[in-house]
Design a protein around this motif. Structure first.
Motif, PDB file in Angstrom:
ATOM      1  N   ALA A  59       0.836  -1.204   0.000  1.00  0.00           N
ATOM      2  CA  ALA A  59       0.000   0.000   0.000  1.00  0.00           C
ATOM      3  C   ALA A  59       0.870   1.252   0.000  1.00  0.00           C
ATOM      4  CB  ALA A  59      -0.930  -0.007   1.206  1.00  0.00           C
ATOM      5  N   ARG A  60       1.953   1.238   0.758  1.00  0.00           N
ATOM      6  CA  ARG A  60       2.872   2.380   0.775  1.00  0.00           C
ATOM      7  C   ARG A  60       3.526   2.563  -0.601  1.00  0.00           C
ATOM      8  NH1 ARG A  60       5.315   2.629   6.793  1.00  0.00           N
ATOM      9  NH2 ARG A  60       3.913   1.140   7.809  1.00  0.00           N
ATOM     10  N   LYS A  61       3.900   1.444  -1.210  1.00  0.00           N
ATOM     11  CA  LYS A  61       4.516   1.513  -2.533  1.00  0.00           C
ATOM     12  C   LYS A  61       3.546   2.101  -3.554  1.00  0.00           C
ATOM     13  CE  LYS A  61       6.809  -1.315  -6.048  1.00  0.00           C
ATOM     14  NZ  LYS A  61       7.254  -2.683  -6.423  1.00  0.00           N
ATOM     15  N   LEU A  62       2.293   1.695  -3.480  1.00  0.00           N
ATOM     16  CA  LEU A  62       1.271   2.209  -4.383  1.00  0.00           C
ATOM     17  C   LEU A  62       1.122   3.719  -4.223  1.00  0.00           C
ATOM     18  CD1 LEU A  62      -0.809   1.077  -6.429  1.00  0.00           C
ATOM     19  CD2 LEU A  62      -2.429   0.898  -4.531  1.00  0.00           C
ATOM     20  N   TYR A  63       1.106   4.176  -2.982  1.00  0.00           N
ATOM     21  CA  TYR A  63       0.959   5.603  -2.655  1.00  0.00           C
ATOM     22  C   TYR A  63       2.140   6.413  -3.194  1.00  0.00           C
ATOM     23  CZ  TYR A  63       1.121   9.622   0.647  1.00  0.00           C
ATOM     24  OH  TYR A  63       1.210  10.856   1.234  1.00  0.00           O
ATOM     25  N   TYR A  64       3.357   5.998  -2.864  1.00  0.00           N
ATOM     26  CA  TYR A  64       4.528   6.765  -3.285  1.00  0.00           C
ATOM     27  C   TYR A  64       4.753   6.675  -4.790  1.00  0.00           C
ATOM     28  CZ  TYR A  64       5.605   7.484   1.630  1.00  0.00           C
ATOM     29  OH  TYR A  64       5.539   7.869   2.946  1.00  0.00           O
ATOM     30  N   SER A  65       4.406   5.554  -5.393  1.00  0.00           N
ATOM     31  CA  SER A  65       4.531   5.433  -6.852  1.00  0.00           C
ATOM     32  C   SER A  65       3.593   6.405  -7.547  1.00  0.00           C
ATOM     33  CB  SER A  65       4.219   4.001  -7.294  1.00  0.00           C
ATOM     34  OG  SER A  65       5.171   3.097  -6.798  1.00  0.00           O
ATOM     35  N   PHE A  66       2.383   6.533  -7.013  1.00  0.00           N
ATOM     36  CA  PHE A  66       1.422   7.462  -7.610  1.00  0.00           C
ATOM     37  C   PHE A  66       1.918   8.899  -7.490  1.00  0.00           C
ATOM     38  CE2 PHE A  66      -2.325  10.250  -7.212  1.00  0.00           C
ATOM     39  CZ  PHE A  66      -2.927  10.000  -8.439  1.00  0.00           C
ATOM     40  N   LEU A  67       2.411   9.279  -6.315  1.00  0.00           N
ATOM     41  CA  LEU A  67       2.918  10.642  -6.131  1.00  0.00           C
ATOM     42  C   LEU A  67       4.098  10.909  -7.064  1.00  0.00           C
ATOM     43  CD1 LEU A  67       2.795  11.105  -2.241  1.00  0.00           C
ATOM     44  CD2 LEU A  67       1.121  11.838  -3.954  1.00  0.00           C
ATOM     45  N   THR A  68       4.951   9.917  -7.251  1.00  0.00           N
ATOM     46  CA  THR A  68       6.096  10.075  -8.149  1.00  0.00           C
ATOM     47  C   THR A  68       5.643  10.273  -9.593  1.00  0.00           C
ATOM     48  OG1 THR A  68       7.450   8.678  -6.699  1.00  0.00           O
ATOM     49  CG2 THR A  68       8.233   9.020  -8.952  1.00  0.00           C
ATOM     50  N   ARG A  69       4.639   9.521 -10.006  1.00  0.00           N
ATOM     51  CA  ARG A  69       4.124   9.645 -11.380  1.00  0.00           C
ATOM     52  C   ARG A  69       3.550  11.033 -11.634  1.00  0.00           C
ATOM     53  NH1 ARG A  69      -0.090   5.028 -12.275  1.00  0.00           N
ATOM     54  NH2 ARG A  69       0.029   5.674 -14.455  1.00  0.00           N
ATOM     55  N   LEU A  70       3.003  11.670 -10.597  1.00  0.00           N
ATOM     56  CA  LEU A  70       2.406  12.995 -10.773  1.00  0.00           C
ATOM     57  C   LEU A  70       3.434  14.047 -11.177  1.00  0.00           C
ATOM     58  CD1 LEU A  70      -0.160  13.275  -7.817  1.00  0.00           C
ATOM     59  CD2 LEU A  70      -0.610  12.732 -10.212  1.00  0.00           C
ATOM     60  N   LEU A  71       4.694  13.785 -10.891  1.00  0.00           N
ATOM     61  CA  LEU A  71       5.738  14.760 -11.230  1.00  0.00           C
ATOM     62  C   LEU A  71       5.854  14.952 -12.733  1.00  0.00           C
ATOM     63  CD1 LEU A  71       8.517  13.634  -8.703  1.00  0.00           C
ATOM     64  CD2 LEU A  71       6.804  15.442  -8.417  1.00  0.00           C
ATOM     65  N   ASN A  72       5.354  14.002 -13.499  1.00  0.00           N
ATOM     66  CA  ASN A  72       5.418  14.091 -14.968  1.00  0.00           C
ATOM     67  C   ASN A  72       4.087  14.512 -15.576  1.00  0.00           C
ATOM     68  OD1 ASN A  72       8.129  13.107 -15.015  1.00  0.00           O
ATOM     69  ND2 ASN A  72       7.331  11.038 -14.685  1.00  0.00           N
ATOM     70  N   THR A  73       3.230  15.126 -14.771  1.00  0.00           N
ATOM     71  CA  THR A  73       1.914  15.561 -15.240  1.00  0.00           C
ATOM     72  C   THR A  73       1.794  17.079 -15.083  1.00  0.00           C
ATOM     73  OG1 THR A  73       0.752  15.460 -13.102  1.00  0.00           O
ATOM     74  CG2 THR A  73       1.001  13.380 -14.339  1.00  0.00           C
ATOM     75  N   PRO A  74       0.703  17.659 -15.577  1.00  0.00           N
ATOM     76  CA  PRO A  74       0.495  19.100 -15.379  1.00  0.00           C
ATOM     77  C   PRO A  74       0.217  19.478 -13.929  1.00  0.00           C
ATOM     78  CG  PRO A  74      -0.837  18.258 -17.203  1.00  0.00           C
ATOM     79  CD  PRO A  74      -0.307  17.077 -16.489  1.00  0.00           C
ATOM     80  N   CYS A  75      -0.023  18.485 -13.070  1.00  0.00           N
ATOM     81  CA  CYS A  75      -0.376  18.767 -11.674  1.00  0.00           C
ATOM     82  C   CYS A  75       0.818  19.360 -10.934  1.00  0.00           C
ATOM     83  CB  CYS A  75      -0.847  17.480 -10.999  1.00  0.00           C
ATOM     84  SG  CYS A  75      -1.495  17.729  -9.338  1.00  0.00           S
ATOM     85  N   ARG A  76       0.699  20.627 -10.556  1.00  0.00           N
ATOM     86  CA  ARG A  76       1.811  21.351  -9.939  1.00  0.00           C
ATOM     87  C   ARG A  76       1.820  21.267  -8.421  1.00  0.00           C
ATOM     88  NH1 ARG A  76      -0.375  25.007 -13.325  1.00  0.00           N
ATOM     89  NH2 ARG A  76      -1.014  26.407 -11.647  1.00  0.00           N
TER      90      ARG A  76
END
Length: 407
Positions: A59-76
Protein backbone atom coordinates in the motif's frame (compact mmCIF):
# COMPACT_ATOMS: atom_id res chain seq x y z
CA UNK A 1 -6.95 26.84 -12.16
CA UNK A 2 -8.27 23.27 -12.12
CA UNK A 3 -8.49 21.41 -8.82
CA UNK A 4 -9.27 17.71 -8.33
CA UNK A 5 -10.98 16.77 -5.02
CA UNK A 6 -10.73 13.15 -3.87
CA UNK A 7 -10.63 11.35 -0.53
CA UNK A 8 -10.92 8.05 1.31
CA UNK A 9 -8.57 5.90 -0.73
CA UNK A 10 -8.14 3.43 2.15
CA UNK A 11 -5.06 1.90 0.55
CA UNK A 12 -4.17 -1.42 2.16
CA UNK A 13 -7.74 -2.31 3.09
CA UNK A 14 -8.41 -5.96 3.83
CA UNK A 15 -11.85 -6.97 2.58
CA UNK A 16 -12.51 -10.00 4.76
CA UNK A 17 -9.45 -12.06 3.69
CA UNK A 18 -8.78 -10.23 0.41
CA UNK A 19 -6.53 -7.28 -0.35
CA UNK A 20 -7.66 -4.53 -2.74
CA UNK A 21 -4.38 -3.97 -4.56
CA UNK A 22 -5.70 -4.60 -8.08
CA UNK A 23 -8.71 -2.30 -7.67
CA UNK A 24 -6.71 0.47 -6.04
CA UNK A 25 -4.06 0.29 -8.76
CA UNK A 26 -6.70 0.54 -11.49
CA UNK A 27 -8.47 3.43 -9.71
CA UNK A 28 -5.23 5.40 -9.31
CA UNK A 29 -4.26 4.66 -12.93
CA UNK A 30 -7.64 6.04 -14.00
CA UNK A 31 -7.13 9.15 -11.85
CA UNK A 32 -3.66 9.65 -13.29
CA UNK A 33 -5.05 9.60 -16.83
CA UNK A 34 -7.80 12.05 -15.86
CA UNK A 35 -5.24 14.47 -14.40
CA UNK A 36 -3.36 14.44 -17.70
CA UNK A 37 -6.46 14.64 -19.90
CA UNK A 38 -8.00 17.54 -17.93
CA UNK A 39 -4.70 19.34 -17.28
CA UNK A 40 -5.35 19.40 -13.54
CA UNK A 41 -3.24 21.91 -11.60
CA UNK A 42 -3.96 20.88 -8.00
CA UNK A 43 -4.84 17.55 -6.37
CA UNK A 44 -6.47 17.55 -2.91
CA UNK A 45 -6.84 14.29 -0.96
CA UNK A 46 -9.16 14.87 2.02
CA UNK A 47 -7.99 12.15 4.38
CA UNK A 48 -7.96 8.38 4.93
CA UNK A 49 -5.26 7.75 2.39
CA UNK A 50 -4.59 4.45 4.16
CA UNK A 51 -6.98 2.06 5.85
CA UNK A 52 -4.87 1.53 8.97
CA UNK A 53 -2.16 3.48 10.74
CA UNK A 54 0.53 0.95 9.82
CA UNK A 55 -0.35 0.00 6.23
CA UNK A 56 1.26 -2.96 4.44
CA UNK A 57 4.30 -2.31 2.28
CA UNK A 58 2.41 -2.81 -0.99
CA UNK A 59 0.00 0.00 0.00
CA UNK A 60 2.87 2.38 0.77
CA UNK A 61 4.52 1.51 -2.53
CA UNK A 62 1.27 2.21 -4.38
CA UNK A 63 0.96 5.60 -2.65
CA UNK A 64 4.53 6.77 -3.28
CA UNK A 65 4.53 5.43 -6.85
CA UNK A 66 1.42 7.46 -7.61
CA UNK A 67 2.92 10.64 -6.13
CA UNK A 68 6.10 10.08 -8.15
CA UNK A 69 4.12 9.65 -11.38
CA UNK A 70 2.41 13.00 -10.77
CA UNK A 71 5.74 14.76 -11.23
CA UNK A 72 5.42 14.09 -14.97
CA UNK A 73 1.91 15.56 -15.24
CA UNK A 74 0.49 19.10 -15.38
CA UNK A 75 -0.38 18.77 -11.67
CA UNK A 76 1.81 21.35 -9.94
CA UNK A 77 0.55 20.99 -6.38
CA UNK A 78 -0.67 18.13 -4.18
CA UNK A 79 -2.26 18.69 -0.76
CA UNK A 80 -2.91 15.66 1.46
CA UNK A 81 -4.51 15.73 4.90
CA UNK A 82 -4.68 12.96 7.47
CA UNK A 83 -7.96 11.21 8.24
CA UNK A 84 -9.03 9.28 11.31
CA UNK A 85 -7.65 6.05 9.76
CA UNK A 86 -4.23 7.58 9.06
CA UNK A 87 -1.22 7.72 11.34
CA UNK A 88 -0.02 11.37 11.34
CA UNK A 89 3.51 10.20 12.14
CA UNK A 90 3.60 7.80 9.21
CA UNK A 91 2.10 10.33 6.78
CA UNK A 92 4.41 13.14 7.80
CA UNK A 93 7.64 11.11 7.92
CA UNK A 94 8.72 12.28 4.40
CA UNK A 95 7.07 15.72 4.79
CA UNK A 96 10.24 17.81 4.32
CA UNK A 97 11.27 15.90 1.21
CA UNK A 98 7.82 15.95 -0.39
CA UNK A 99 7.45 19.70 0.16
CA UNK A 100 10.38 20.21 -2.20
CA UNK A 101 8.20 18.54 -4.84
CA UNK A 102 5.18 20.74 -4.02
CA UNK A 103 3.49 17.84 -2.24
CA UNK A 104 2.15 19.16 1.06
CA UNK A 105 1.23 16.79 3.91
CA UNK A 106 -0.77 17.84 6.98
CA UNK A 107 -1.23 14.66 9.01
CA UNK A 108 -2.41 16.39 12.18
CA UNK A 109 -2.85 19.95 13.43
CA UNK A 110 0.71 21.42 13.50
CA UNK A 111 2.29 22.96 16.59
CA UNK A 112 1.68 26.30 14.92
CA UNK A 113 -1.92 26.02 13.65
CA UNK A 114 -1.21 28.70 11.05
CA UNK A 115 0.88 26.08 9.23
CA UNK A 116 -2.43 24.61 8.05
CA UNK A 117 -2.52 27.48 5.55
CA UNK A 118 -0.68 26.48 2.38
CA UNK A 119 -0.06 29.09 -0.29
CA UNK A 120 0.17 27.66 -3.80
CA UNK A 121 2.47 29.59 -6.12
CA UNK A 122 2.68 29.64 -9.90
CA UNK A 123 5.85 29.30 -11.96
CA UNK A 124 6.61 32.99 -11.44
CA UNK A 125 6.41 32.54 -7.66
CA UNK A 126 3.15 34.47 -7.34
CA UNK A 127 0.25 33.17 -5.18
CA UNK A 128 -2.38 31.36 -7.25
CA UNK A 129 -4.38 29.67 -4.50
CA UNK A 130 -4.65 29.20 -0.75
CA UNK A 131 -5.50 25.89 0.92
CA UNK A 132 -6.74 25.76 4.51
CA UNK A 133 -5.55 22.18 4.96
CA UNK A 134 -7.48 21.14 8.07
CA UNK A 135 -6.94 17.43 8.89
CA UNK A 136 -9.02 15.15 11.11
CA UNK A 137 -9.28 17.08 14.36
CA UNK A 138 -8.49 14.95 17.38
CA UNK A 139 -9.77 15.73 20.84
CA UNK A 140 -6.44 17.10 21.97
CA UNK A 141 -6.44 19.50 19.01
CA UNK A 142 -9.79 20.90 20.05
CA UNK A 143 -9.95 21.25 23.80
CA UNK A 144 -8.84 20.09 27.22
CA UNK A 145 -11.44 17.87 28.85
CA UNK A 146 -12.21 17.93 32.54
CA UNK A 147 -13.38 15.16 34.84
CA UNK A 148 -16.49 17.17 35.73
CA UNK A 149 -17.86 17.09 32.16
CA UNK A 150 -20.92 15.01 31.38
CA UNK A 151 -21.29 13.15 28.09
CA UNK A 152 -23.65 15.77 26.68
CA UNK A 153 -21.33 18.58 27.73
CA UNK A 154 -18.45 16.86 25.94
CA UNK A 155 -20.51 16.59 22.76
CA UNK A 156 -21.38 20.28 22.82
CA UNK A 157 -17.80 21.28 23.60
CA UNK A 158 -16.47 19.23 20.68
CA UNK A 159 -18.99 20.71 18.25
CA UNK A 160 -18.20 24.25 19.37
CA UNK A 161 -14.46 23.58 19.19
CA UNK A 162 -14.68 22.23 15.62
CA UNK A 163 -16.64 25.28 14.51
CA UNK A 164 -14.26 27.62 16.32
CA UNK A 165 -11.26 25.94 14.67
CA UNK A 166 -12.65 26.80 11.24
CA UNK A 167 -13.65 30.29 12.36
CA UNK A 168 -10.06 30.93 13.49
CA UNK A 169 -8.69 29.58 10.21
CA UNK A 170 -11.14 31.85 8.36
CA UNK A 171 -9.88 34.90 10.25
CA UNK A 172 -6.28 34.07 9.30
CA UNK A 173 -7.34 33.56 5.68
CA UNK A 174 -9.02 36.96 5.50
CA UNK A 175 -5.89 38.60 6.88
CA UNK A 176 -3.53 36.71 4.57
CA UNK A 177 -5.12 35.85 1.23
CA UNK A 178 -5.04 38.17 -1.77
CA UNK A 179 -8.53 39.00 -3.00
CA UNK A 180 -8.11 37.45 -6.45
CA UNK A 181 -7.09 33.85 -5.64
CA UNK A 182 -9.33 30.91 -4.69
CA UNK A 183 -9.44 29.71 -1.08
CA UNK A 184 -10.19 26.03 -0.49
CA UNK A 185 -10.67 24.46 2.94
CA UNK A 186 -10.48 20.76 3.74
CA UNK A 187 -12.02 18.66 6.48
CA UNK A 188 -12.33 15.07 7.61
CA UNK A 189 -15.45 14.80 9.74
CA UNK A 190 -19.18 14.06 9.71
CA UNK A 191 -20.97 17.19 8.51
CA UNK A 192 -24.61 17.78 9.38
CA UNK A 193 -26.92 16.24 6.79
CA UNK A 194 -24.37 13.82 5.32
CA UNK A 195 -25.69 10.40 4.26
CA UNK A 196 -23.50 7.35 4.71
CA UNK A 197 -23.99 3.96 3.08
CA UNK A 198 -22.18 1.92 5.71
CA UNK A 199 -21.41 2.02 9.42
CA UNK A 200 -19.62 5.35 9.30
CA UNK A 201 -20.55 6.57 12.74
CA UNK A 202 -19.60 10.00 13.88
CA UNK A 203 -15.83 10.02 14.50
CA UNK A 204 -16.53 11.89 17.72
CA UNK A 205 -18.84 10.61 20.40
CA UNK A 206 -22.43 11.84 20.24
CA UNK A 207 -24.66 12.88 17.38
CA UNK A 208 -23.59 13.54 13.79
CA UNK A 209 -24.06 17.30 13.84
CA UNK A 210 -20.32 18.06 13.99
CA UNK A 211 -20.66 21.18 11.86
CA UNK A 212 -23.26 22.60 9.49
CA UNK A 213 -22.44 23.74 5.96
CA UNK A 214 -23.27 27.36 6.76
CA UNK A 215 -20.87 27.33 9.73
CA UNK A 216 -17.84 27.19 7.45
CA UNK A 217 -16.54 30.75 7.01
CA UNK A 218 -17.74 32.52 3.88
CA UNK A 219 -14.15 33.20 2.80
CA UNK A 220 -13.87 29.55 1.73
CA UNK A 221 -14.73 29.30 -1.95
CA UNK A 222 -14.94 25.51 -1.69
CA UNK A 223 -14.82 23.00 1.17
CA UNK A 224 -13.34 19.59 0.23
CA UNK A 225 -14.54 17.00 2.74
CA UNK A 226 -13.57 13.41 3.45
CA UNK A 227 -14.78 10.59 5.74
CA UNK A 228 -18.19 9.82 4.21
CA UNK A 229 -17.79 7.33 1.37
CA UNK A 230 -20.78 8.49 -0.69
CA UNK A 231 -20.19 11.57 -2.91
CA UNK A 232 -22.66 14.33 -2.05
CA UNK A 233 -23.41 18.00 -1.56
CA UNK A 234 -24.05 19.11 2.01
CA UNK A 235 -27.32 20.98 2.46
CA UNK A 236 -27.97 23.73 -0.05
CA UNK A 237 -24.30 24.62 -0.31
CA UNK A 238 -23.02 23.28 -3.62
CA UNK A 239 -19.48 24.34 -2.70
CA UNK A 240 -19.38 22.06 0.39
CA UNK A 241 -18.98 18.44 -0.74
CA UNK A 242 -17.80 14.95 0.02
CA UNK A 243 -16.05 13.31 -2.93
CA UNK A 244 -16.51 9.84 -1.45
CA UNK A 245 -14.22 6.80 -1.63
CA UNK A 246 -12.60 5.74 -4.89
CA UNK A 247 -13.76 2.10 -4.66
CA UNK A 248 -16.65 0.43 -2.78
CA UNK A 249 -15.29 -0.47 0.64
CA UNK A 250 -18.12 -2.76 1.81
CA UNK A 251 -21.13 -4.62 0.49
CA UNK A 252 -23.22 -1.70 1.78
CA UNK A 253 -21.61 0.67 -0.74
CA UNK A 254 -22.38 -1.28 -3.91
CA UNK A 255 -25.24 1.03 -4.91
CA UNK A 256 -23.14 4.18 -4.63
CA UNK A 257 -21.77 5.78 -7.80
CA UNK A 258 -18.15 6.51 -6.92
CA UNK A 259 -16.77 9.78 -8.26
CA UNK A 260 -14.32 12.61 -7.83
CA UNK A 261 -14.88 16.34 -8.38
CA UNK A 262 -13.05 18.59 -10.81
CA UNK A 263 -13.27 22.29 -9.86
CA UNK A 264 -12.67 25.05 -12.38
CA UNK A 265 -11.67 28.44 -11.00
CA UNK A 266 -11.32 31.66 -12.91
CA UNK A 267 -9.31 33.82 -10.54
CA UNK A 268 -11.37 33.53 -7.32
CA UNK A 269 -14.62 32.57 -9.01
CA UNK A 270 -15.66 28.92 -8.95
CA UNK A 271 -16.96 28.62 -12.50
CA UNK A 272 -17.90 24.93 -12.56
CA UNK A 273 -17.84 21.67 -10.59
CA UNK A 274 -17.66 18.52 -12.70
CA UNK A 275 -18.31 15.11 -11.10
CA UNK A 276 -16.34 12.36 -12.81
CA UNK A 277 -17.75 8.85 -12.24
CA UNK A 278 -15.06 6.32 -11.34
CA UNK A 279 -15.35 3.03 -13.24
CA UNK A 280 -16.26 -0.05 -11.19
CA UNK A 281 -13.29 -2.36 -11.47
CA UNK A 282 -14.59 -5.16 -9.26
CA UNK A 283 -18.22 -5.81 -8.43
CA UNK A 284 -19.24 -6.31 -4.81
CA UNK A 285 -22.71 -7.77 -4.60
CA UNK A 286 -25.14 -9.11 -2.01
CA UNK A 287 -27.46 -11.78 -3.37
CA UNK A 288 -30.38 -12.73 -1.16
CA UNK A 289 -33.43 -14.99 -1.46
CA UNK A 290 -34.52 -18.59 -0.99
CA UNK A 291 -32.15 -21.32 -2.09
CA UNK A 292 -33.42 -21.73 -5.66
CA UNK A 293 -33.68 -17.96 -6.17
CA UNK A 294 -30.12 -17.47 -4.98
CA UNK A 295 -28.78 -20.09 -7.40
CA UNK A 296 -30.61 -18.46 -10.30
CA UNK A 297 -29.36 -14.98 -9.36
CA UNK A 298 -25.78 -16.23 -9.03
CA UNK A 299 -25.75 -17.68 -12.53
CA UNK A 300 -27.39 -14.61 -14.05
CA UNK A 301 -25.01 -12.20 -12.29
CA UNK A 302 -21.90 -14.17 -13.28
CA UNK A 303 -22.95 -14.19 -16.93
CA UNK A 304 -23.35 -10.38 -16.97
CA UNK A 305 -19.88 -9.74 -15.54
CA UNK A 306 -17.66 -12.25 -17.30
CA UNK A 307 -15.01 -9.77 -18.46
CA UNK A 308 -14.31 -7.83 -15.24
CA UNK A 309 -12.16 -8.62 -12.24
CA UNK A 310 -13.64 -11.59 -10.41
CA UNK A 311 -16.68 -10.34 -8.50
CA UNK A 312 -16.86 -10.80 -4.74
CA UNK A 313 -20.24 -11.87 -3.43
CA UNK A 314 -22.11 -12.07 -0.16
CA UNK A 315 -24.88 -14.67 -0.30
CA UNK A 316 -27.80 -14.72 2.14
CA UNK A 317 -30.14 -17.69 1.85
CA UNK A 318 -33.56 -17.30 3.45
CA UNK A 319 -34.70 -20.56 4.99
CA UNK A 320 -36.83 -21.91 7.83
CA UNK A 321 -34.39 -24.75 8.40
CA UNK A 322 -30.70 -25.54 8.29
CA UNK A 323 -29.34 -26.36 4.82
CA UNK A 324 -26.52 -28.93 5.08
CA UNK A 325 -23.36 -28.20 3.09
CA UNK A 326 -24.82 -24.88 1.85
CA UNK A 327 -21.48 -23.14 1.36
CA UNK A 328 -19.93 -26.18 -0.32
CA UNK A 329 -22.80 -26.58 -2.80
CA UNK A 330 -22.90 -22.90 -3.77
CA UNK A 331 -19.12 -22.77 -4.22
CA UNK A 332 -19.28 -25.82 -6.48
CA UNK A 333 -22.02 -24.09 -8.49
CA UNK A 334 -19.80 -21.08 -9.25
CA UNK A 335 -16.45 -22.87 -9.39
CA UNK A 336 -15.95 -22.14 -13.11
CA UNK A 337 -17.58 -18.69 -13.10
CA UNK A 338 -16.07 -15.22 -12.72
CA UNK A 339 -17.32 -14.81 -9.15
CA UNK A 340 -16.05 -15.68 -5.69
CA UNK A 341 -18.26 -16.22 -2.65
CA UNK A 342 -16.67 -14.42 0.28
CA UNK A 343 -19.54 -14.86 2.69
CA UNK A 344 -22.39 -17.39 2.74
CA UNK A 345 -24.96 -17.34 5.52
CA UNK A 346 -28.55 -18.23 6.33
CA UNK A 347 -31.31 -15.82 7.28
CA UNK A 348 -33.67 -17.90 9.38
CA UNK A 349 -37.43 -17.32 9.22
CA UNK A 350 -39.90 -18.79 11.70
CA UNK A 351 -42.72 -18.58 9.14
CA UNK A 352 -42.94 -17.87 5.43
CA UNK A 353 -44.14 -14.29 5.98
CA UNK A 354 -41.69 -13.49 8.74
CA UNK A 355 -38.89 -11.05 8.07
CA UNK A 356 -35.62 -13.00 7.67
CA UNK A 357 -33.34 -12.56 10.66
CA UNK A 358 -29.65 -12.55 9.84
CA UNK A 359 -27.39 -13.56 12.67
CA UNK A 360 -24.66 -11.01 13.23
CA UNK A 361 -21.06 -12.07 12.77
CA UNK A 362 -18.06 -10.50 14.42
CA UNK A 363 -16.63 -9.50 11.03
CA UNK A 364 -19.76 -7.41 10.36
CA UNK A 365 -19.35 -5.31 13.50
CA UNK A 366 -17.29 -2.20 14.16
CA UNK A 367 -15.12 -2.10 17.27
CA UNK A 368 -17.54 0.33 18.94
CA UNK A 369 -20.45 -2.04 18.21
CA UNK A 370 -18.61 -4.85 20.01
CA UNK A 371 -17.84 -2.55 22.94
CA UNK A 372 -21.52 -1.60 23.27
CA UNK A 373 -22.59 -5.25 23.14
CA UNK A 374 -20.04 -6.24 25.77
CA UNK A 375 -21.34 -3.48 28.03
CA UNK A 376 -24.93 -4.64 27.46
CA UNK A 377 -24.02 -8.24 28.39
CA UNK A 378 -23.18 -7.01 31.88
CA UNK A 379 -26.71 -5.64 32.35
CA UNK A 380 -28.45 -2.34 31.76
CA UNK A 381 -26.21 0.26 30.17
CA UNK A 382 -24.79 2.58 32.82
CA UNK A 383 -25.73 6.27 32.99
CA UNK A 384 -22.17 7.15 32.03
CA UNK A 385 -22.21 5.07 28.81
CA UNK A 386 -21.55 8.20 26.70
CA UNK A 387 -18.43 8.91 28.73
CA UNK A 388 -17.28 5.29 28.39
CA UNK A 389 -17.81 5.37 24.61
CA UNK A 390 -15.93 8.66 24.40
CA UNK A 391 -12.98 7.12 26.27
CA UNK A 392 -13.13 4.05 24.00
CA UNK A 393 -12.94 6.25 20.89
CA UNK A 394 -10.01 8.17 22.36
CA UNK A 395 -8.25 4.81 22.81
CA UNK A 396 -9.02 3.89 19.18
CA UNK A 397 -7.55 7.18 17.95
CA UNK A 398 -4.46 6.67 20.11
CA UNK A 399 -3.92 3.22 18.61
CA UNK A 400 -4.21 4.68 15.10
CA UNK A 401 -1.44 7.12 15.94
CA UNK A 402 0.74 4.41 17.53
CA UNK A 403 0.78 1.58 14.97
CA UNK A 404 3.45 -0.26 16.97
CA UNK A 405 0.63 -1.37 19.24
CA UNK A 406 -1.65 -2.66 16.45
CA UNK A 407 -2.17 -6.35 15.75
Amino acid sequence: MKVLHTSDWHLGQKFLTKDRLEEHQLALDWMYELIIAEQVDVLIVAGDIFDIGSPPNYARKLYYSFLTRLLNTPCRHVVIIGGNHDSPTMLEAPKALLEQLNIHIIGAVPEDPKDQLITLKNKEGQPEGLIAAVPFLRDRDLRTSTTAETGLQRIEMIKKAITQHYVQIGEWVEALAPQDIPVIATGHLYASGAIASDKQDNIYIGDKENIKADQFPSCFDYVALGHIHRPQIIGDHSNVRYSGSIIPLSFSETKDDKSIYLLEFEAKTLKAIHPYPIPVFRRLKTIQGDYETVKEKLLTFAKRHEKELKAWLEVIVESKKVIPNLSLELNELVADLNVELLKVRVAKTAASKAKPKIQEELSDLEALDVFRKKCAVLGDLPDEINDLEHTFKELQNWMQENPLYED
